[in-house]
Design an enzyme around this catalytic site. Structure first.
Site, PDB file in Angstrom:
ATOM      1  N   ARG A 162       0.828  -1.202   0.000  1.00 56.52           N
ATOM      2  CA  ARG A 162       0.000   0.000   0.000  1.00 56.52           C
ATOM      3  C   ARG A 162       0.866   1.258   0.000  1.00 56.52           C
ATOM      4  O   ARG A 162       0.574   2.240   0.688  1.00 56.52           O
ATOM      5  CB  ARG A 162      -0.960   0.009   1.197  1.00 56.52           C
ATOM      6  CG  ARG A 162      -1.887  -1.185   1.281  1.00 56.52           C
ATOM      7  CD  ARG A 162      -2.814  -1.277   0.076  1.00 56.52           C
ATOM      8  NE  ARG A 162      -3.643  -2.479   0.191  1.00 56.52           N
ATOM      9  CZ  ARG A 162      -3.312  -3.658  -0.326  1.00 56.52           C
ATOM     10  NH1 ARG A 162      -2.171  -3.793  -0.994  1.00 56.52           N
ATOM     11  NH2 ARG A 162      -4.095  -4.692  -0.197  1.00 56.52           N
ATOM     12  N   SER A 232     -11.768  -0.968   2.537  1.00 59.06           N
ATOM     13  CA  SER A 232     -10.985  -1.309   3.731  1.00 59.06           C
ATOM     14  C   SER A 232     -10.356  -0.041   4.306  1.00 59.06           C
ATOM     15  O   SER A 232      -9.551   0.600   3.630  1.00 59.06           O
ATOM     16  CB  SER A 232      -9.901  -2.324   3.377  1.00 59.06           C
ATOM     17  OG  SER A 232     -10.472  -3.512   2.894  1.00 59.06           O
ATOM     18  N   GLU A 327      -5.818   3.325   5.606  1.00 63.03           N
ATOM     19  CA  GLU A 327      -5.493   3.314   4.180  1.00 63.03           C
ATOM     20  C   GLU A 327      -5.813   4.665   3.512  1.00 63.03           C
ATOM     21  O   GLU A 327      -4.984   5.173   2.757  1.00 63.03           O
ATOM     22  CB  GLU A 327      -6.233   2.184   3.461  1.00 63.03           C
ATOM     23  CG  GLU A 327      -5.640   0.813   3.711  1.00 63.03           C
ATOM     24  CD  GLU A 327      -6.051  -0.206   2.662  1.00 63.03           C
ATOM     25  OE1 GLU A 327      -6.553   0.228   1.588  1.00 63.03           O
ATOM     26  OE2 GLU A 327      -5.876  -1.408   2.883  1.00 63.03           O
TER      27      GLU A 327
END
Length: 332
Positions: A162, A232, A327
């Protein structure tokens, strides 16, 4: 067309109340350069917004916010082994995944991830054992500080979990214009991650794999059009092997995934064990069917999201000794 005091509430999937000082779409580098000139004269920073699916918008975004409206797909090269395909930044990500199988394979597991192609490299999006960085050949865009068109090779993108150079050193300084994908012509499905591991790899087709991933995501994740969310919300934490062993000994049901360095834990399981699933905190909550997803209701602001984020982080750390990183990135 450039618009002043532009509402961004419908331009982010969390539907956080937000307004930009100015807003415009662009279809070419020339238009982007013109918009940069306006921003300079107006003494506003220029901020690029993708699909609005992985950002946390403040109530006032004191900037000229721009979005790519270019959605072209162009085959650059193809041989028996691989296809090189250029895709413009404004292309809807899921639509690209569906069309990608006409050129090659590899990104089927990333179906139904919300957002645009231009945003995908920033976060190095991933799902079910696949990350987009594995299939990116290069990224081309415009650097605001140097006013230069630049192309980064996959190695120069410095993809991590990520993570990428666009999220770090080039944050707010690089507008991605197109992504070049390197897609193998041979279909080698990755079905090792649950629940895809119930599929028969010898029988599945690229289209059926995309459909299977789509069905799984629809069963677990709310549609942002109906329930505002950013997918998410927290990254799955990567911990040391020793930490993973100790936690697994205390919590035998804890999902643990081996990594080249350490082990990855299921953030949703950790959050669920702390009692957050389906419990509202004002206009925000962790989704009742998947504790990893933060949802909002009408009128939610960045402050509401931040308050729940910290509450979850503190509770998980107190119970498991593991810190969760969000995130979505702040967009202000």
């Amino acid at each position: 067309m450039l618009q002043q005091h532009f509402p961004l509430t419908d331009r982010n999937t969390l539907r956080l109340v937000s307004e930009a000082s100015a807003y415009a779409g662009f279809r070419s580098l020339a238009e982007l350069i013109q918009l940069q000139g306006y921003a300079t004269r107006a003494q506003l920073p220029l901020r690029v917004l993708g699909g609005g699916s992985n950002v946390l918008l403040s109530e006032k975004v004191n900037a000229l916010v721009v979005q790519s409206e270019s959605c072209r797909i162009q085959l650059v090269m193809q041989n028996d082994e691989v296809s090189l395909v250029d895709v413009d930044a404004g292309m809807n990500w899921h639509q690209w995944v569906e069309q990608s199988i006409a050129f090659g394979h590899g990104i089927e597991n990333l179906a139904l991830i919300p957002g645009t192609v231009g945003a995908a490299p920033v976060q190095n999006i991933g799902a079910y054992g696949v990350e987009v960085g594995e299939f990116i050949d290069s990224v081309t865009g415009y650097q605001l500080s140097t006013r230069q068109l630049r192309t980064f090779s996959a190695a120069e993108c410095r993809f991590g979990y990520r993570d990428s150079v666009f999220k770090r050193e080039l944050r707010n300084d690089f507008v991605i214009l197109r992504v070049r994908f390197r897609l193998p012509r041979r279909f080698s499905p990755v079905v090792s991650y649950a629940p895809l591991n119930s599929l028969n790899a010898a029988e599945i087709t690229p289209a059926s794999l995309i459909q299977a991933v789509t069905d799984i995501r629809m069963s677990k994740l709310p549609d942002p059009a109906n329930v505002p969310n950013a997918g998410s919300f927290f990254q799955n934490p990567v911990v040391s092997d020793e930490c993973a062993r100790q936690l697994a000994a205390r919590y035998p049901d804890l999902p643990v995934y081996a990594q080249p360095h350490g082990a990855k834990l299921a953030a949703g399981w950790l959050i669920d064990q702390c009692g957050f699933r389906g419990k509202p905190f004002g206009p925000v909550a962790m989704y009742e069917k998947q504790a990893l997803v933060l949802t909002t209701s009408a009128g939610a602001t960045l402050a509401d999201v931040r308050a729940l984020q910290k509450r979850v982080q503190d509770s998980v750390y107190e119970k498991f000794g593991v810190w969760l990183e969000p995130e979505p990135q702040l967009f202000a």
